[in-house]
Write a protein that holds these residues in place. Structure first.
Motif, PDB file in Angstrom:
ATOM      1  N   VAL A  27       0.918  -1.246  -0.033  1.00 27.17           N
ATOM      2  CA  VAL A  27      -0.090  -0.026   0.095  1.00 27.17           C
ATOM      3  C   VAL A  27       0.853   1.101  -0.045  1.00 27.17           C
ATOM      4  N   LEU A  28       2.118   1.300   0.058  1.00 27.79           N
ATOM      5  CA  LEU A  28       2.998   2.357  -0.035  1.00 27.79           C
ATOM      6  C   LEU A  28       3.141   3.053  -1.459  1.00 27.79           C
ATOM      7  N   PRO A  29       2.712   4.321  -1.637  1.00 27.61           N
ATOM      8  CA  PRO A  29       3.048   4.957  -2.878  1.00 27.61           C
ATOM      9  C   PRO A  29       4.455   4.677  -3.231  1.00 27.61           C
ATOM     10  N   ILE A  30       4.555   4.080  -4.509  1.00 35.41           N
ATOM     11  CA  ILE A  30       6.087   3.797  -4.796  1.00 35.41           C
ATOM     12  C   ILE A  30       6.857   4.890  -5.121  1.00 35.41           C
ATOM     13  N   ILE A  31       6.209   5.923  -5.816  1.00 32.09           N
ATOM     14  CA  ILE A  31       7.115   7.336  -6.101  1.00 32.09           C
ATOM     15  C   ILE A  31       7.678   7.817  -4.700  1.00 32.09           C
ATOM     16  N   VAL A  32       6.725   8.008  -3.691  1.00 28.81           N
ATOM     17  CA  VAL A  32       7.278   8.458  -2.129  1.00 28.81           C
ATOM     18  C   VAL A  32       8.180   7.457  -1.583  1.00 28.81           C
ATOM     19  N   PHE A  33       8.229   6.093  -1.918  1.00 27.59           N
ATOM     20  CA  PHE A  33       9.016   5.307  -1.338  1.00 27.59           C
ATOM     21  C   PHE A  33      10.602   5.682  -1.933  1.00 27.59           C
ATOM     22  N   ALA A  34      10.183   5.668  -3.412  1.00 27.33           N
ATOM     23  CA  ALA A  34      11.444   5.674  -4.134  1.00 27.33           C
ATOM     24  C   ALA A  34      12.330   6.950  -3.729  1.00 27.33           C
ATOM     25  N   LEU A  35      11.591   8.139  -3.534  1.00 27.02           N
ATOM     26  CA  LEU A  35      12.203   9.293  -3.142  1.00 27.02           C
ATOM     27  C   LEU A  35      12.692   9.280  -1.727  1.00 27.02           C
ATOM     28  N   GLY A  36      12.252   8.485  -0.894  1.00 28.56           N
ATOM     29  CA  GLY A  36      12.525   8.636   0.427  1.00 28.56           C
ATOM     30  C   GLY A  36      14.045   7.451   0.374  1.00 28.56           C
ATOM     31  N   LEU A  37      13.917   6.220  -0.333  1.00 31.10           N
ATOM     32  CA  LEU A  37      14.948   5.541  -0.441  1.00 31.10           C
ATOM     33  C   LEU A  37      16.248   6.406  -1.298  1.00 31.10           C
ATOM     34  N   ARG A  38      15.903   7.202  -2.186  1.00 30.58           N
ATOM     35  CA  ARG A  38      16.936   8.117  -2.620  1.00 30.58           C
ATOM     36  C   ARG A  38      17.560   8.882  -1.598  1.00 30.58           C
ATOM     37  N   GLN A  39      16.894   9.526  -0.836  1.00 30.71           N
ATOM     38  CA  GLN A  39      17.406  10.455   0.234  1.00 30.71           C
ATOM     39  C   GLN A  39      18.281   9.583   1.051  1.00 30.71           C
ATOM     40  N   ALA A  40      17.736   8.415   1.628  1.00 27.06           N
ATOM     41  CA  ALA A  40      18.401   7.777   2.487  1.00 27.06           C
ATOM     42  C   ALA A  40      19.440   7.084   2.146  1.00 27.06           C
ATOM     43  N   GLY A  41      19.523   7.003   0.800  1.00 23.56           N
ATOM     44  CA  GLY A  41      20.884   6.452   0.009  1.00 23.56           C
ATOM     45  C   GLY A  41      21.961   7.264  -0.188  1.00 23.56           C
ATOM     46  N   GLN A  42      21.500   8.613  -0.355  1.00 26.92           N
ATOM     47  CA  GLN A  42      22.749   9.621  -0.394  1.00 26.92           C
ATOM     48  C   GLN A  42      23.182   9.741   0.864  1.00 26.92           C
ATOM     49  N   PHE A  43      22.445   9.964   1.982  1.00 21.42           N
ATOM     50  CA  PHE A  43      22.798   9.834   3.327  1.00 21.42           C
ATOM     51  C   PHE A  43      23.727   9.067   3.940  1.00 21.42           C
ATOM     52  N   ALA A  44      23.364   7.672   3.584  1.00 23.57           N
ATOM     53  CA  ALA A  44      24.238   6.602   3.803  1.00 23.57           C
ATOM     54  C   ALA A  44      25.654   6.581   2.971  1.00 23.57           C
ATOM     55  N   GLY A  45      25.686   7.407   2.073  1.00 26.28           N
ATOM     56  CA  GLY A  45      26.761   7.219   1.231  1.00 26.28           C
ATOM     57  C   GLY A  45      26.722   6.199  -0.066  1.00 26.28           C
ATOM     58  N   PHE A  46      25.602   5.938  -0.517  1.00 27.31           N
ATOM     59  CA  PHE A  46      25.400   4.829  -1.693  1.00 27.31           C
ATOM     60  C   PHE A  46      25.286   5.562  -2.839  1.00 27.31           C
TER      61      PHE A  46
END
Length: 284
Positions: free
Chosen positions: A119-138
């Motif tokens: 039930v997660l909006p995929i676009i919102v989920f993708a944006l969140g993962l993108r920010q988390a990946g940049q913060f973690a250095g990926f």
């Protein structure tokens, strides 16, 4: 008429095919197969435009795909990402299904959480993962994309493995534990062998779902590392050519071969297990 004869009649009636069921099955199969019946003939056209019926017959577009290494790189990236994500989702789904099968209270509390990715909006989920990946250095890594696909595939794997756990007789687990087997030994020697089919199906369904994912790939794939569905989408937005149909033809061919191999392996495994069981019964 006693209860046993009524139950027998009910089971026999359920085995007989009903016309409405057969008709719905034919319509559903036609709906799923018609796109392939359109794409495959169009991929053999000798013209420069995607059209049905095709303008002549030619292997031109299939040869052009083989000569373009970018399609192979995209296909390799798709297999790398989807395969890793499917393994992660299957492992987590298996552990969760085994753990929740031992406690009905925990199952009622935690089971709904495994379906939240659906039930997660995929676009919102993708944006969140993108920010988390940049913060973690990926940055420039496939890790965020793999994690995202694993999360989306987890409900499918968990549901498949949970269905497999329901079919296992709890008496087998209790018997192993009564003979002194530890929790890990019981899981490894009793439950996992019985979950073999569910494990295979959970992995296949998770892989197929992740392989077809486009939104996460568009947001999370690093520069120069596009997956095959994302590359198809980008090419389709620029120019709808028979090249896209030929790529789809290759994907369909690989999928059919993989399904045939899996079915052959599962059938051979079932035959081997049946022969082993018959041999054990013949022993005094």
């Amino acid at each position: 008429m006693n209860a046993m004869s009524m139950e027998h009649q009910f089971q026999e009636s359920m085995k007989r095919p009903r016309p409405i069921t057969v008709l719905l099955g034919i319509l559903l199969a036609a709906y799923l197969l018609v796109p392939m019946l359109i794409v495959i003939p169009a991929s053999f056209t000798s013209g420069s435009f995607l059209q049905v019926p095709p303008d002549g017959f030619s292997w031109r577009w299939y040869i052009e795909v083989l000569e373009d290494r970018r399609w192979f790189q995209a296909l390799f990236t798709s297999f790398q990402v989807s395969g890793t994500a499917a393994v992660i989702a299957t492992v987590i789904g298996t552990l969760a299904a085994i753990a929740l099968a031992r406690s009905s209270v925990a199952a009622k509390v935690f089971r709904p959480f495994f379906f939240l990715p659906m039930v997660l909006p995929i676009i919102v989920f993708a944006l969140g993962l993108r920010q988390a990946g940049q913060f973690a250095g990926f940055q420039g890594s496939l890790v965020p994309l793999i994690v995202g696909q694993a999360v989306l595939c987890l409900p499918i794997a968990f549901l498949t493995l949970s269905s497999g756990m329901v079919a296992i007789d709890p008496a087998l687990t209790r018997a192993a534990q009564s003979m002194g087997a530890s929790w890990w030994r019981t899981v490894w020697s009793v439950e996992l062998p019985l979950l073999r089919r569910s494990l295979v199906m959970g992995f296949i369904l998770s892989f197929a779902f992740g392989f077809d994912e486009v939104v996460l790939a568009l947001f999370l794939a690093p520069p120069g590392r596009s997956t095959l569905p994302a590359k198809l989408y980008n090419e389709a937005t620029q120019n709808v050519s028979p090249l896209l149909a030929s790529v789809s033809g290759y994907v369909i061919l690989v999928t059919v071969i993989a399904v045939v191999l899996v079915l052959a392996i599962m059938k051979a495994t079932s035959r081997r297990a049946a022969r082993r069981l018959a041999t054990d019964k013949e022993k005094p």
